[in-house]
Design a protein around this motif. Structure first.
Motif, short mmCIF file in Angstrom:
data_model
loop_
_atom_site.label_atom_id
_atom_site.label_comp_id
_atom_site.label_asym_id
_atom_site.label_seq_id
_atom_site.Cartn_x
_atom_site.Cartn_y
_atom_site.Cartn_z
N ARG A 145 46.67 39.56 36.98
CA ARG A 145 45.44 40.05 37.59
C ARG A 145 44.28 39.18 37.16
O ARG A 145 44.28 38.69 36.03
CB ARG A 145 45.17 41.52 37.19
CG ARG A 145 46.23 42.48 37.67
CD ARG A 145 45.77 43.93 37.49
NE ARG A 145 46.88 44.85 37.73
CZ ARG A 145 46.72 46.16 37.80
NH1 ARG A 145 45.53 46.71 37.66
NH2 ARG A 145 47.77 46.95 38.01
N ALA B 151 44.83 39.64 41.18
CA ALA B 151 45.89 39.18 42.07
C ALA B 151 45.31 38.43 43.25
O ALA B 151 44.32 38.85 43.84
CB ALA B 151 46.70 40.37 42.57
N ARG C 91 48.67 40.78 46.30
CA ARG C 91 49.22 41.92 45.57
C ARG C 91 50.69 42.16 45.93
O ARG C 91 51.10 41.98 47.07
CB ARG C 91 48.40 43.18 45.85
CG ARG C 91 47.00 43.13 45.27
CD ARG C 91 46.32 44.49 45.26
NE ARG C 91 46.09 45.00 46.59
CZ ARG C 91 46.58 46.15 47.06
NH1 ARG C 91 47.39 46.89 46.30
NH2 ARG C 91 46.30 46.55 48.27
N ASP D 275 49.66 46.48 42.04
CA ASP D 275 48.38 45.78 42.16
C ASP D 275 48.36 44.45 41.44
O ASP D 275 47.35 43.75 41.43
CB ASP D 275 47.25 46.68 41.64
CG ASP D 275 47.00 47.88 42.54
OD1 ASP D 275 47.23 47.74 43.76
OD2 ASP D 275 46.60 48.93 42.04
N ASP D 276 49.48 44.08 40.80
CA ASP D 276 49.59 42.75 40.20
C ASP D 276 49.91 41.73 41.28
O ASP D 276 50.41 42.07 42.36
CB ASP D 276 50.71 42.74 39.15
CG ASP D 276 50.34 43.50 37.90
OD1 ASP D 276 49.14 43.65 37.61
OD2 ASP D 276 51.25 43.97 37.20
N ASP D 277 49.66 40.46 40.97
CA ASP D 277 50.06 39.41 41.91
C ASP D 277 51.58 39.44 42.08
O ASP D 277 52.33 39.79 41.15
CB ASP D 277 49.62 38.05 41.40
CG ASP D 277 49.81 36.97 42.45
OD1 ASP D 277 48.92 36.81 43.29
OD2 ASP D 277 50.88 36.32 42.47
#
Length: 293
Positions: free
Chosen positions: A228, A230, A233, A275-277
């Motif tokens: 993050r 991201a 996402r 919600d992380d890359d």
């Protein structure tokens, strides 16, 4: 030249596009349901609207940057369309399926709103710098009228023709990105299992013929193990691969690599990494054959 543009949806790409329009001299109105996301843009010269409807009614052109098809239904057809003036050009950058894109264009036709399905390629930094690549479907007259806005957003702008084509292109490219990212995660896991240091493996990769801007971008997330903020996402990657699978099924086309990659991202979402890359798949264990569909 169109001067009044509204941007609805201020995630990384939407906020970046709003900045590019401000830098190009446009009067920009912004709206996001999480109001705090508009604060930095207001400080840069944008006007914040209290609702999507009020943002839209002020504009000659509206840039829509939302997460998915349900969000478009809710915002566009639930709030916005009734307040847009006939002739308004809607630049919809949301990644949706080709069938949904065609249906949306048909639904809007009676209102006089002209939808341009706008495939954007790039990342939030490129968006803010006006350096995206834009591939657009929709009627030629609307494309011509909005070309000044499109040119402010992108270093390359191309018209692809009828509705559905830009969405098909975007899903094709995101399908490839999803598979490549999952493949990079597997290569990294294999190297580590064999006793190699992750940083060493990625350093050698990035100095080799396998290097590409896309893999380099994801490799940097994996190298730092920080996902993050991201750029893409995990939840959206999963969504796009599932859209591709749905469309492929309608054509009787099997996409086994896409299906396997979609399962990898589903595992990451289920692990709380939505919600992380998408590069986070390098750090989320995956059980072969697991299915989260």
């Amino acid at each position: 030249m169109t001067k009044q543009v509204s941007v609805i949806g201020l995630g990384g790409m939407g906020a970046g596009m709003a900045r590019a329009l401000l830098a190009a001299g446009y009067d920009v109105t912004v709206f996001n349901r999480t109001r705090k996301r508009a604060d930095a843009l207001v400080a840069a010269g944008a006007t914040a609207a209290p609702s999507a409807a009020e943002a839209g009614e002020r504009a000659d052109a509206v840039v829509l940057s939302l997460a998915d098809e349900p969000a478009v239904d809710e915002v566009l057809f639930g709030e916005l369309v009734w307040r847009l003036r006939p002739g308004t050009v809607l630049l919809d950058t949301t990644t949706v399926s080709p069938s949904y894109a065609r249906g949306t264009a048909t639904r809007l036709a009676a209102s006089g709103v002209r939808r341009l399905e706008t495939c954007v390629l790039g990342n939030p930094d490129m968006a803010a710098a006006g350096k995206l690549r834009l591939f657009v479907s929709g009627e030629q007259a609307a494309y011509d009228d909005a070309h000044d806005v499109l040119a402010a957003l992108g270093q390359e702008v191309r018209h692809l023709g009828a509705a559905g084509r830009a969405s098909a292109l975007k899903l094709s490219l995101n399908l490839l990105l999803g598979i490549q990212t999952a493949g990079l995660a597997e290569a990294t896991a294999f190297a580590e299992a064999a006793g190699l240091d992750r940083e060493l493996m990625l350093e050698i990769l990035l100095g080799s013929g396998w290097r590409s801007p896309v893999l380099g971008f994801r490799a940097e997330y994996m190298r730092r193990r920080v996902y993050r903020p991201a750029a893409f996402r995990t939840a959206l990657m999963r969504k796009d691969l599932e859209l591709a699978l749905e469309q492929a099924e309608a054509h009787g086309l099997p996409l086994p690599l896409c299906r396997q990659a979609a399962e990898r991202y589903a595992t990451a979402v289920a692990a709380g990494r939505a919600d992380d890359d998408a590069a986070v798949v390098a750090d989320v264990p995956h059980e072969a054959g697991e299915d989260h569909s």
